[in-house]
Design a protein around this motif. Structure first.
Motif, PDB file in Angstrom:
ATOM      1  N   LYS A  17       0.855  -1.178   0.000  1.00 11.29           N
ATOM      2  CA  LYS A  17       0.000   0.000   0.000  1.00 11.29           C
ATOM      3  C   LYS A  17       0.893   1.231   0.000  1.00 11.29           C
ATOM      4  O   LYS A  17       1.754   1.369   0.862  1.00 11.29           O
ATOM      5  CB  LYS A  17      -0.891   0.021   1.240  1.00 11.29           C
ATOM      6  N   GLN A  18       0.683   2.107  -0.969  1.00  7.11           N
ATOM      7  CA  GLN A  18       1.376   3.384  -0.958  1.00  7.11           C
ATOM      8  C   GLN A  18       0.489   4.362  -0.204  1.00  7.11           C
ATOM      9  O   GLN A  18      -0.661   4.584  -0.572  1.00  7.11           O
ATOM     10  CB  GLN A  18       1.634   3.916  -2.364  1.00  7.11           C
ATOM     11  N   ILE A  19       1.012   4.950   0.871  1.00  6.34           N
ATOM     12  CA  ILE A  19       0.237   5.838   1.720  1.00  6.34           C
ATOM     13  C   ILE A  19       0.845   7.230   1.672  1.00  6.34           C
ATOM     14  O   ILE A  19       2.043   7.402   1.902  1.00  6.34           O
ATOM     15  CB  ILE A  19       0.188   5.321   3.167  1.00  6.34           C
ATOM     16  N   THR A  20       0.002   8.214   1.355  1.00  4.93           N
ATOM     17  CA  THR A  20       0.406   9.616   1.333  1.00  4.93           C
ATOM     18  C   THR A  20      -0.325  10.331   2.452  1.00  4.93           C
ATOM     19  O   THR A  20      -1.543  10.213   2.576  1.00  4.93           O
ATOM     20  CB  THR A  20       0.061  10.269  -0.017  1.00  4.93           C
ATOM     21  N   VAL A  21       0.423  11.064   3.269  1.00  2.00           N
ATOM     22  CA  VAL A  21      -0.124  11.767   4.429  1.00  2.00           C
ATOM     23  C   VAL A  21       0.242  13.243   4.339  1.00  2.00           C
ATOM     24  O   VAL A  21       1.385  13.579   4.034  1.00  2.00           O
ATOM     25  CB  VAL A  21       0.428  11.157   5.739  1.00  2.00           C
ATOM     26  N   GLN A  22      -0.740  14.116   4.603  1.00  2.00           N
ATOM     27  CA  GLN A  22      -0.522  15.571   4.593  1.00  2.00           C
ATOM     28  C   GLN A  22      -1.104  16.150   5.883  1.00  2.00           C
ATOM     29  O   GLN A  22      -2.292  15.953   6.159  1.00  2.00           O
ATOM     30  CB  GLN A  22      -1.216  16.203   3.379  1.00  2.00           C
ATOM     31  N   LEU A  23      -0.302  16.835   6.661  1.00  2.00           N
ATOM     32  CA  LEU A  23      -0.779  17.496   7.865  1.00  2.00           C
ATOM     33  C   LEU A  23      -1.524  18.762   7.483  1.00  2.00           C
ATOM     34  O   LEU A  23      -1.028  19.584   6.719  1.00  2.00           O
ATOM     35  CB  LEU A  23       0.405  17.841   8.783  1.00  2.00           C
ATOM     36  N   MET A  24      -2.742  18.923   8.006  1.00  2.00           N
ATOM     37  CA  MET A  24      -3.570  20.087   7.689  1.00  2.00           C
ATOM     38  C   MET A  24      -3.691  21.051   8.865  1.00  2.00           C
ATOM     39  O   MET A  24      -3.813  22.253   8.679  1.00  2.00           O
ATOM     40  CB  MET A  24      -4.969  19.635   7.257  1.00  2.00           C
ATOM     41  N   ALA A  25      -3.716  20.516  10.102  1.00  2.00           N
ATOM     42  CA  ALA A  25      -3.884  21.358  11.280  1.00  2.00           C
ATOM     43  C   ALA A  25      -3.376  20.616  12.509  1.00  2.00           C
ATOM     44  O   ALA A  25      -3.328  19.383  12.525  1.00  2.00           O
ATOM     45  CB  ALA A  25      -5.360  21.718  11.467  1.00  2.00           C
TER      46      ALA A  25
END
Length: 157
Positions: A17-25
């Protein structure tokens, strides 16, 4: 608030599984980590999540960081780990549709103008949305996250 995408590689025998994570707050005085739990335990993607960014109405939205991409294998579950080592998942709010309270769609293919707005700091998600039950007092609606109970308590971006 973390935005993530999981891409399954179904042709892969190792269930990659390729997992992309982006912090928003962020909204915490404690240092937290966000990641995924797999067969090897907790795999952190974002660490040192502390402070109050993008959670107060008087703040303008500002990007918090660049996306982080990792590959994990097998079954994965999103989770938050705080400095007292407690994994915050699952919860009593979980359903078959939302196995983790972290799973809220960020967009709608049928309505390109809609985006999820998260509660401001110190606001309960049930005060902001019809989260525990519907506006009519019945069961929570499938798309509860599209109809705020009180939009003034949300952080828009």
């Amino acid at each position: 608030m973390v935005q993530y995408e999981i891409r399954d590689y179904y042709q892969s025998k190792n269930r990659a599984k390729q997992i992309t994570v982006q912090l928003m707050a962020t909204g915490s005085h404690m240092s937290n980590s966000f990641g995924f739990r797999d067969s090897k335990g907790f795999q952190p993607f974002l660490s040192g999540l502390k402070g109050y960014r993008n959670v107060y109405a008087a703040q303008a939205f500002e990007p918090v960081g660049e996306p982080v991409v990792q590959t994990l294998y097998g079954d994965v579950v999103p989770c938050l780990k705080n400095e007292s080592e407690y994994y915050i998942y699952p919860s009593s709010f979980n359903t078959a549709e939302y196995p983790s309270v972290l799973d809220i769609p960020l967009s709608d293919p049928d309505d390109a103008s809609w985006k999820f707005e998260w509660p401001q700091e110190m606001q309960s998600i049930d005060d902001c949305y019809w989260f525990l039950k519907s506006a009519s007092g019945g069961s929570r609606e499938k798309d509860w996250y599209k109809r705020p109970k009180d939009a003034a308590l949300l952080f828009g971006r």
